[in-house]
Write a protein that holds these residues in place. Structure first.
Motif, PDB file in Angstrom:
ATOM      1  N   CYS A   1       0.844  -1.167   0.000  1.00  0.00           N
ATOM      2  CA  CYS A   1       0.000   0.000   0.000  1.00  0.00           C
ATOM      3  C   CYS A   1       0.901   1.246   0.000  1.00  0.00           C
ATOM      4  O   CYS A   1       1.869   1.297   0.763  1.00  0.00           O
ATOM      5  N   PRO A   2       0.604   2.242  -0.796  1.00  0.00           N
ATOM      6  CA  PRO A   2       1.430   3.462  -0.821  1.00  0.00           C
ATOM      7  C   PRO A   2       1.423   4.168   0.533  1.00  0.00           C
ATOM      8  O   PRO A   2       0.432   4.125   1.265  1.00  0.00           O
ATOM      9  N   PRO A   3       2.524   4.849   0.873  1.00  0.00           N
ATOM     10  CA  PRO A   3       2.619   5.545   2.164  1.00  0.00           C
ATOM     11  C   PRO A   3       1.504   6.569   2.378  1.00  0.00           C
ATOM     12  O   PRO A   3       1.037   6.744   3.506  1.00  0.00           O
ATOM     13  N   ALA A   4       1.063   7.239   1.326  1.00  0.00           N
ATOM     14  CA  ALA A   4       0.001   8.238   1.471  1.00  0.00           C
ATOM     15  C   ALA A   4      -1.296   7.588   1.940  1.00  0.00           C
ATOM     16  O   ALA A   4      -2.004   8.127   2.799  1.00  0.00           O
ATOM     17  N   ILE A   5      -1.614   6.414   1.396  1.00  0.00           N
ATOM     18  CA  ILE A   5      -2.818   5.694   1.808  1.00  0.00           C
ATOM     19  C   ILE A   5      -2.683   5.205   3.247  1.00  0.00           C
ATOM     20  O   ILE A   5      -3.637   5.257   4.032  1.00  0.00           O
ATOM     21  N   GLN A   6      -1.481   4.724   3.606  1.00  0.00           N
ATOM     22  CA  GLN A   6      -1.257   4.272   4.983  1.00  0.00           C
ATOM     23  C   GLN A   6      -1.450   5.414   5.971  1.00  0.00           C
ATOM     24  O   GLN A   6      -2.016   5.233   7.046  1.00  0.00           O
ATOM     25  N   GLU A   7      -0.979   6.611   5.610  1.00  0.00           N
ATOM     26  CA  GLU A   7      -1.147   7.779   6.485  1.00  0.00           C
ATOM     27  C   GLU A   7      -2.630   8.145   6.614  1.00  0.00           C
ATOM     28  O   GLU A   7      -3.101   8.502   7.694  1.00  0.00           O
ATOM     29  N   CYS A   8      -3.380   8.038   5.512  1.00  0.00           N
ATOM     30  CA  CYS A   8      -4.820   8.307   5.569  1.00  0.00           C
ATOM     31  C   CYS A   8      -5.515   7.334   6.510  1.00  0.00           C
ATOM     32  O   CYS A   8      -6.415   7.718   7.261  1.00  0.00           O
ATOM     33  N   LYS A   9      -5.092   6.057   6.492  1.00  0.00           N
ATOM     34  CA  LYS A   9      -5.687   5.065   7.377  1.00  0.00           C
ATOM     35  C   LYS A   9      -5.432   5.420   8.839  1.00  0.00           C
ATOM     36  O   LYS A   9      -6.318   5.341   9.673  1.00  0.00           O
ATOM     37  N   VAL A  10      -4.188   5.852   9.138  1.00  0.00           N
ATOM     38  CA  VAL A  10      -3.862   6.235  10.511  1.00  0.00           C
ATOM     39  C   VAL A  10      -4.758   7.384  10.965  1.00  0.00           C
ATOM     40  O   VAL A  10      -5.319   7.361  12.062  1.00  0.00           O
ATOM     41  N   LEU A  11      -4.914   8.400  10.124  1.00  0.00           N
ATOM     42  CA  LEU A  11      -5.761   9.540  10.472  1.00  0.00           C
ATOM     43  C   LEU A  11      -7.224   9.131  10.612  1.00  0.00           C
ATOM     44  O   LEU A  11      -7.918   9.559  11.530  1.00  0.00           O
ATOM     45  N   PHE A  12      -7.694   8.281   9.697  1.00  0.00           N
ATOM     46  CA  PHE A  12      -9.067   7.803   9.746  1.00  0.00           C
ATOM     47  C   PHE A  12      -9.323   7.027  11.035  1.00  0.00           C
ATOM     48  O   PHE A  12     -10.339   7.217  11.705  1.00  0.00           O
ATOM     49  N   ASP A  13      -8.386   6.129  11.392  1.00  0.00           N
ATOM     50  CA  ASP A  13      -8.546   5.343  12.621  1.00  0.00           C
ATOM     51  C   ASP A  13      -8.570   6.230  13.856  1.00  0.00           C
ATOM     52  O   ASP A  13      -9.323   5.986  14.791  1.00  0.00           O
ATOM     53  N   ARG A  14      -7.739   7.267  13.871  1.00  0.00           N
ATOM     54  CA  ARG A  14      -7.730   8.183  15.014  1.00  0.00           C
ATOM     55  C   ARG A  14      -9.046   8.935  15.144  1.00  0.00           C
ATOM     56  O   ARG A  14      -9.513   9.206  16.241  1.00  0.00           O
ATOM     57  N   MET A  15      -9.636   9.277  14.004  1.00  0.00           N
ATOM     58  CA  MET A  15     -10.844  10.087  14.025  1.00  0.00           C
ATOM     59  C   MET A  15     -12.091   9.259  14.332  1.00  0.00           C
ATOM     60  O   MET A  15     -12.953   9.691  15.088  1.00  0.00           O
ATOM     61  N   TYR A  16     -12.199   8.059  13.770  1.00  0.00           N
ATOM     62  CA  TYR A  16     -13.457   7.315  13.841  1.00  0.00           C
ATOM     63  C   TYR A  16     -13.425   6.058  14.683  1.00  0.00           C
ATOM     64  O   TYR A  16     -14.468   5.546  15.050  1.00  0.00           O
ATOM     65  N   ALA A  17     -12.289   5.498  14.992  1.00  0.00           N
ATOM     66  CA  ALA A  17     -12.224   4.268  15.780  1.00  0.00           C
ATOM     67  C   ALA A  17     -12.491   4.587  17.249  1.00  0.00           C
ATOM     68  O   ALA A  17     -12.165   5.680  17.716  1.00  0.00           O
ATOM     69  N   PRO A  18     -13.091   3.654  17.988  1.00  0.00           N
ATOM     70  CA  PRO A  18     -13.290   3.873  19.425  1.00  0.00           C
ATOM     71  C   PRO A  18     -11.945   4.077  20.104  1.00  0.00           C
ATOM     72  O   PRO A  18     -10.944   3.488  19.703  1.00  0.00           O
TER      73      PRO A  18
END
Length: 111
Positions: free
Chosen positions: A1-18
């Motif tokens: 997975c490209p680094p940009a997508i991995q960074e988006c996942k980290v941000l998404f998890d921080r925002m929406y994950a419990p």
């Protein structure tokens, strides 16, 4: 997975994950039907979050076997309640969804 997508996942998890499983445990309430059972809003199991429909519709959609009959095909449903029994067993109360196609073109709302 490209680094940009991995960074988006980290941000998404921080925002929406419990934030933690302990925050999920704080959402307990007594079941009005049984004094010994506890009603959960969410349940995390094997990394998957299951929710009752009133908490999160998307995480409440499941496939299940009616009456526990694994010889039949699973049917779609929506989790209405998640019960924690005194024995430690967790039980889902699932509302069956109407199928799009009925073999005899009749709908039995009590099935």
């Amino acid at each position: 997975c490209p680094p940009a997508i991995q960074e988006c996942k980290v941000l998404f998890d921080r925002m929406y994950a419990p934030k933690s499983t302990t925050s999920l445990d704080k959402e307990l309430a007594e079941d009005p039907l049984d004094d010994s059972a506890i009603l959960h809003a969410r349940l995390r199991f094997d990394g998957i979050i299951y929710s009752r429909a009133s908490t999160h519709v998307g995480n409440s959609q499941v496939l299940f076997y009616p009456q526990g009959d694994r010889l039949s095909s699973p049917v779609p449903g929506s989790i209405q309640h998640i019960y924690a029994m005194p024995t430690g067993e967790l039980v889902f109360a699932v509302h069956r969804q109407l199928s799009l196609y009925c073999h005899d073109h009749t709908i039995d709302p009590f099935a």
